[in-house]
Design a protein around this motif. Structure first.
Motif, mmCIF file in Angstrom:
data_model
loop_
_atom_site.group_PDB
_atom_site.id
_atom_site.type_symbol
_atom_site.label_atom_id
_atom_site.label_comp_id
_atom_site.label_asym_id
_atom_site.label_seq_id
_atom_site.Cartn_x
_atom_site.Cartn_y
_atom_site.Cartn_z
ATOM 1 N N ILE A 9 6.669 53.705 -17.746
ATOM 2 C CA ILE A 9 6.548 54.675 -18.827
ATOM 3 C C ILE A 9 7.917 55.066 -19.347
ATOM 4 C CG2 ILE A 9 5.925 57.085 -19.260
ATOM 5 C CD1 ILE A 9 3.420 56.587 -17.644
ATOM 6 N N TYR A 14 9.064 52.525 -21.524
ATOM 7 C CA TYR A 14 8.407 52.601 -22.824
ATOM 8 C C TYR A 14 9.069 53.621 -23.711
ATOM 9 C CZ TYR A 14 5.130 53.668 -26.512
ATOM 10 O OH TYR A 14 4.580 53.903 -27.733
ATOM 11 N N TRP A 32 12.086 52.148 -25.199
ATOM 12 C CA TRP A 32 11.698 51.106 -26.125
ATOM 13 C C TRP A 32 11.194 51.702 -27.421
ATOM 14 C CZ3 TRP A 32 6.926 49.981 -28.361
ATOM 15 C CH2 TRP A 32 6.846 48.756 -29.015
ATOM 16 N N SER A 33 10.465 52.774 -27.307
ATOM 17 C CA SER A 33 9.926 53.431 -28.481
ATOM 18 C C SER A 33 11.028 53.971 -29.380
ATOM 19 C CB SER A 33 9.008 54.574 -28.046
ATOM 20 O OG SER A 33 8.709 55.402 -29.115
ATOM 21 N N TYR A 46 12.534 51.056 -31.123
ATOM 22 C CA TYR A 46 11.643 50.554 -32.168
ATOM 23 C C TYR A 46 11.751 51.410 -33.417
ATOM 24 C CZ TYR A 46 7.443 48.176 -33.882
ATOM 25 O OH TYR A 46 6.563 47.418 -34.578
ATOM 26 N N ALA A 47 11.756 52.709 -33.208
ATOM 27 C CA ALA A 47 11.798 53.611 -34.358
ATOM 28 C C ALA A 47 13.106 53.505 -35.111
ATOM 29 C CB ALA A 47 11.568 55.048 -33.896
ATOM 30 N N GLU A 98 12.982 46.071 -33.582
ATOM 31 C CA GLU A 98 11.599 45.864 -33.163
ATOM 32 C C GLU A 98 11.485 44.679 -32.235
ATOM 33 O OE1 GLU A 98 9.285 45.619 -36.691
ATOM 34 O OE2 GLU A 98 10.292 47.367 -37.558
ATOM 35 N N PHE A 106 7.203 44.857 -26.239
ATOM 36 C CA PHE A 106 7.227 45.565 -24.975
ATOM 37 C C PHE A 106 6.324 44.836 -23.991
ATOM 38 C CE2 PHE A 106 8.245 48.913 -22.275
ATOM 39 C CZ PHE A 106 7.120 49.440 -21.668
ATOM 40 N N ILE A 151 4.336 44.066 -20.668
ATOM 41 C CA ILE A 151 3.705 44.796 -19.553
ATOM 42 C C ILE A 151 3.052 43.786 -18.632
ATOM 43 C CG2 ILE A 151 2.061 46.585 -18.911
ATOM 44 C CD1 ILE A 151 2.159 47.630 -21.718
ATOM 45 N N ALA A 198 -0.805 56.624 -19.721
ATOM 46 C CA ALA A 198 -0.425 56.850 -21.114
ATOM 47 C C ALA A 198 -1.417 57.784 -21.785
ATOM 48 C CB ALA A 198 -0.367 55.513 -21.852
ATOM 49 N N HIS A 224 -0.385 61.284 -23.317
ATOM 50 C CA HIS A 224 -0.556 61.326 -24.764
ATOM 51 C C HIS A 224 0.582 60.614 -25.472
ATOM 52 C CE1 HIS A 224 -2.931 62.931 -28.012
ATOM 53 N NE2 HIS A 224 -1.816 63.093 -28.692
ATOM 54 N N THR A 225 0.731 59.377 -25.054
ATOM 55 C CA THR A 225 1.834 58.643 -25.663
ATOM 56 C C THR A 225 1.382 57.278 -26.145
ATOM 57 O OG1 THR A 225 3.953 57.629 -25.233
ATOM 58 C CG2 THR A 225 2.483 57.807 -23.410
ATOM 59 N N VAL A 241 5.486 53.548 -34.470
ATOM 60 C CA VAL A 241 5.690 52.901 -33.186
ATOM 61 C C VAL A 241 4.344 52.742 -32.511
ATOM 62 C CG1 VAL A 241 6.863 53.067 -30.988
ATOM 63 C CG2 VAL A 241 7.880 54.092 -33.020
ATOM 64 N N SER A 293 1.653 52.893 -29.899
ATOM 65 C CA SER A 293 1.598 53.747 -28.715
ATOM 66 C C SER A 293 1.347 52.902 -27.485
ATOM 67 C CB SER A 293 0.497 54.793 -28.876
ATOM 68 O OG SER A 293 -0.755 54.201 -28.621
ATOM 69 N N LEU A 294 1.711 53.449 -26.385
ATOM 70 C CA LEU A 294 1.569 52.723 -25.130
ATOM 71 C C LEU A 294 0.106 52.407 -24.858
ATOM 72 C CD1 LEU A 294 3.094 51.582 -22.792
ATOM 73 C CD2 LEU A 294 3.024 53.802 -21.668
ATOM 74 N N GLN A 295 -0.739 53.314 -25.214
ATOM 75 C CA GLN A 295 -2.154 53.066 -24.983
ATOM 76 C C GLN A 295 -2.629 51.856 -25.765
ATOM 77 O OE1 GLN A 295 -4.999 56.427 -24.852
ATOM 78 N NE2 GLN A 295 -3.222 57.576 -25.530
ATOM 79 N N ILE A 297 -3.579 44.378 -24.386
ATOM 80 C CA ILE A 297 -3.401 43.466 -23.256
ATOM 81 C C ILE A 297 -4.670 43.391 -22.432
ATOM 82 C CG2 ILE A 297 -2.147 43.074 -21.115
ATOM 83 C CD1 ILE A 297 0.277 44.312 -22.399
#
Lengths: 98, 841
Positions: free
Chosen positions: A61, A64, A67-68, A71-72, A76, A79, A81, A93, A97-98, B436, B438-440, B446
């Motif tokens: 996390i 991430y 990385w986020s 990216y912003a 780009e 990512f 996993i 996640a 709430h991400t 961006v 989101s991780l979810q 995946i």
């Protein structure tokens, strides 16, 4: 990194991850924890514990988060996993709430 | 109820006045008192000469009243009735009739007098006026008591007799009303002249005078309204009072007739004096449109001001009116008789009125749109219809008229300014900000590609399970393996939106061993291939109570399920609250009836879209048996008729939260009228493809269903103004709006959307090709909570809008230059079993 710019995320096993505040703010949950008024210990000490998130997941996390930000800002990339982490990562996640 | 807003206002302002002035109001009901007054005065002059003038003024008055009355058909009738009776009734009217009558008679009398004398009816016109006034005054004074009016009436009756037959034909009432108007006008004049000849309670004279005076001075008459109000204080008041008194302005009808009778002269006279925009309109229209003009005025009074006129007039006139009216209070019974007559009259003439009266705006439109058969309904509906919607419509219309005609400075400016001005502030800069992922989402993608590698779904919360299933079904990579994972170990919720891949054997195998004791939600859509009746025995409906906790079941598209299977399920799941058996063609009314009887205490939501074997009328008794039904979806069931809707709604209306009536093409405005009346808690309604609906429907919906959050319109024939008016009234709560294929949607709706719909989240404006870039830009920049905007088929949209709008989170879907989203609509994965969960279970 100055102390004020960082937060510490603590996993279930007790591992402590020190990351930029800016990176941690990617997670809405952490953002709320750190910015809500009320004198919570998280705000004061800059430490957040996640007793239900394991270390590997928490590490991913944090990756991430960075990385986020990357990216912003325009860079780009992808990512990656590991598939076996995916389910748990998704649950974490969802919680963050991400 | 807000029959007449104005009335309410005035009545609150001066209750006693309204009382007294009822009679007058009754007669003059016209919503547009000002008009009448003006009519009275100027027309007085005109009236003097020809009888027509008298009538004209009367008409003007009457028109005013009439128009008001229009909204209350009852009034109209009343007036006409009175007029018809004339002599005989006049007396009666005078006495027992409502004050209205008296008022009218007064007015009539006055007019007559004026006529006779040939005096200038105008205010303060020469001595003749004085004479007339004197006469009137005397008459008035005479009439101050019960008897007075009678006399006046008689007088008027006489006059009427002498009047043209035309007048008569329309009914004494009109004449009476006209007279009254005149009288009132006269009275005003008199009052001005005679100073306080009339004592406050002694006679209406005083009141009249006061009324007049106050009117004159007070120009409280709604500015919008005609100047008439000021001049014809009394008349206005009379109208006001009538309104206050709750008299309906049946005057519309009578007025019309009168105006028709002498439209030419009188109208013109009146019109000229009016001088107001609206009046001017009238004048132009005059010859034939005398009535119309009057109506317009009335409309103006009614519509735009609505309250405005009433307020001003009543304030001024009330005291007098009230007193005057007080004397003639006993007309109620006659009134009802009159009302009936007026009703008939109105029915006959509704179309003409409809075109102009604010309330009947829709009636007229409906008339245009759907033919004559709508008119009677309209006129029937009109009387109890006025409400916020019609006012909103009127305001919009006025604005448009003003815009076009530049008549009203204030509103014109406003509308000009509200004219879609939107400058793209954003020059594409915010587009560059990438979202961006989101991780979810990353994890989900995946997972969905590697579903076979998942070994266990334990501890995964239901919401996430649903998400995974959703994506898997999308990819068609849902398989038995995953399903087994899902059903493993007492699942609580299973949501599969596509089970077409499942075979019968697999189904039996997987669900045969499933512990369904804790299952609360089972969504097994498109599972037709695997679910014939006999399979249910060994799987879901193993035992009579094998699904004890099941609250919601969805077997959409289970095309092999028949009534027997449904029975089995119902007995196995006795606490079902939501049943979705859409697209199950083998189901018939018997299945639904037995489902209803076994679940009658618990069932809350029933979806039978497109299950064409079900006959709506046959299941109606079963539906009425269900005690707590709050969601009904009968899309595509062609046997759903107006009768079905009205009967269903009469039982369940107060509870209904969602009604999906898409594609039930037989439905007409009467269904929506019933829904508007009886479903105050309705939160979602779908009217896709109901082409027979007219603006009346949307008006009813606006007035009656104030809680609507989701509105779906598609290919309906509502006008731009009607939709805009709906949004003006109810737009604040709207969260989800679809105006798909409503090609008439354009500027007005866009303005209304931007102004009112601050809470809207999802908007569908596909195929609305009359919306310009500016319109869309204004909408998107004003509705800051907007998340999704669908613009399929909107070929008129260019980059000016796409790059220029400054709403960062809105998703534009459907344009050539926007990305194609994989999913346009996600279900709410956190949704529980019921769509409208309530606290009580």
């Amino acid at each position: 990194m100055k102390k004020e710019d960082t937060v510490m995320l603590i996993s279930a096993e007790g591992f402590e991850f020190v990351i930029d505040k800016k990176a941690a703010m990617v997670s809405q949950t952490i953002r709320n924890m750190l910015t809500s008024p009320g004198g919570f210990s998280e705000t004061e000490h800059g430490k957040v514990t996640f007793p239900e998130i394991s270390t590997t997941i928490l590490e991913k996390i944090c990756q991430y988060f960075y990385w986020s930000l990357q990216y912003a800002s325009g860079k780009e990339t992808e990512f990656h996993i590991e598939p076996e982490l995916t389910l748990e990562l998704m649950m974490a996640a969802n919680y963050l709430h991400t | 109820m807000t029959v007449l807003r104005s009335r309410d206002i005035s009545s609150t302002a001066k209750p006693e006045l309204s009382q007294a002035s009822t009679p007058r109001n009754v007669v003059a009901e016209p919503v547009t008192p000002p008009k009448t007054s003006e009519f009275v005065n100027p027309s007085l002059k005109d009236v003097c000469t020809p009888k027509l003038d008298v009538l004209g003024s009367e008409i003007g008055f009457g028109v005013g009243a009439g128009s008001v009355m229009v909204s209350e058909s009852g009034n109209v009738r009343r007036v006409s009735a009175r007029l018809v009776k004339k002599a005989g009734e006049s007396v009666g009217i005078g006495n027992g009739k409502r004050k209205k009558v008296e008022g009218t008679s007064l007015a009539c009398v006055n007019t007559r007098n004026l006529k006779r004398r040939g005096s200038d009816m105008k205010l303060g016109v020469g001595s003749s006026d004085g004479n007339t006034d004197a006469n009137i005054v005397s008459e008035v004074s005479k009439d101050s008591n019960d008897g007075d009016f009678m006399e006046l009436l008689e007088d008027s009756a006489v006059v009427e007799d002498s009047a043209s037959a035309a007048r008569l034909e329309f009914g004494c009432d009109l004449i009476h009303s006209v007279r009254e108007t005149r009288d009132i006008g006269q009275c005003k004049k008199k009052s001005s002249m005679d100073t306080k000849a009339l004592g406050p309670e002694s006679s209406e004279k005083d009141k009249l005078e006061k009324g007049f005076l106050s009117l004159r001075s007070g120009k409280r008459v709604p500015q919008r309204e005609i100047i008439d109000i000021r001049i014809g204080g009394d008349s206005v008041q009379g109208i006001q009072h009538s309104k206050n008194g709750g008299t309906y302005c049946s005057d519309d009808v009578p007025v019309k007739s009168i105006s028709e009778a002498k439209s030419d002269t009188t109208t013109r006279g009146r019109v000229s004096i009016e001088g107001k925009g609206k009046m001017k309109l009238n004048s132009e229209a005059s010859p034939s449109s005398g009535i119309e003009t009057v109506k317009l005025n009335i409309e103006n009074v009614n519509g735009s001001s609505g309250s405005g006129v009433d307020q001003s007039a009543p304030n001024a006139v009330l005291p007098d009116e009230v007193q005057v009216r007080g004397t003639n209070l006993s007309e109620i019974d006659t009134r009802s008789a009159h009302r009936a007559r007026f009703r008939n009259f109105a029915r006959r003439n509704a179309s003409r009125f409809a075109h102009f009266s604010p309330r009947e705006e829709f009636g007229g439109r409906a008339h245009d749109v759907s033919g004559t058969d709508v008119t009677p309904e309209t006129s029937n509906g009109i009387e109890d219809w006025p409400g916020p919607f019609s006012t909103a419509m009127q305001i919009i219309k006025d604005r448009e008229t003003n815009r076009n005609g530049g008549k009203h400075g204030g509103s014109t400016d406003e509308s000009e300014m509200v004219e879609l001005k939107w400058i793209p502030k954003n020059h594409g800069s915010c587009r560059h900000q990438k979202q961006v992922p989101s991780l979810q989402d990353i994890c989900l993608s995946i997972l969905s590609s590697n579903a076979d590698a998942v070994t266990s779904l334990d501890f995964v919360p239901d919401a996430l399970r649903h998400k995974i299933c959703w994506f898997l079904c999308d990819n068609r990579s849902m398989d038995g393996h995953f399903l087994e994972l899902l059903v493993h170990d007492t699942p609580t919720e299973i949501r599969l939106r596509d089970c077409s891949w499942l075979s019968e054997e697999q189904f039996v195998k997987i669900f045969g061993g499933c512990n369904t004791s804790k299952l609360t939600v089972l969504q097994f859509d498109q599972g037709g291939g695997c679910m014939p009746d006999y399979v249910l025995h060994s799987t879901l409906a193993r035992l009579p109570n094998s699904l004890p906790a099941l609250t919601a079941i969805s077997l959409k598209g289970a095309y092999r399920i028949s009534d027997a299977g449904l029975n089995m399920l119902a007995s196995a799941a006795p606490s079902l609250k939501s049943v979705d058996i859409s697209q199950c063609p083998l189901l018939t009314y018997e299945g639904i009836c037995s489902l209803a009887s076994s679940l009658r205490f618990v069932l809350r939501e029933l979806y039978i879209d497109n299950s064409h074997g079900i006959d709506a009328m046959l299941i109606l008794p079963a539906l009425q048996m269900i005690g707590n039904l709050e969601v009904l979806s009968v899309a595509g069931i062609l046997t759903v008729s107006d009768d079905f809707v009205s009967e269903f709604v009469s039982t369940h209306g107060s509870r209904m939260k969602e009604l999906v009536l898409a594609d039930c093409i037989e439905l007409t405005d009467s269904s929506l009228e019933v829904i508007g009346d009886k479903c105050p808690n309705l939160q979602a309604i779908d009217l896709t493809n109901l082409r027979k609906l007219t603006d009346i429907s949307i008006g009813r919906l606006a007035n009656g269903c104030q809680a609507i959050q989701m509105l779906k319109l598609c290919r309906n024939s509502f006008s731009d103004e009607a939709i805009a008016a709906y949004l003006d009234v109810n737009g604040a709560f709207l969260k989800c709006l679809s105006l798909n294929n409503m090609i008439q949607v354009s500027r007005l709706t866009a303005l209304s959307l931007a102004r009112n719909c601050k809470n809207i989240r999802s908007l569908d404006l596909s195929w609305c090709r009359n919306l310009t870039n500016e319109a869309l830009g204004l909408i998107v920049d004003s509705c800051l909570l907007l998340e999704v905007l669908k613009l399929f088929g909107c070929t008129q949209v260019t980059d000016v809008f796409v790059d220029g709008h400054s709403n960062p989170q809105v998703k534009l879907i459907g344009l050539k230059m926007t990305p194609v989203f994989k999913h346009i609509e996600f279900p709410d994965f956190l949704l529980g079993p019921l769509r409208y969960p309530s606290t009580s279970l």
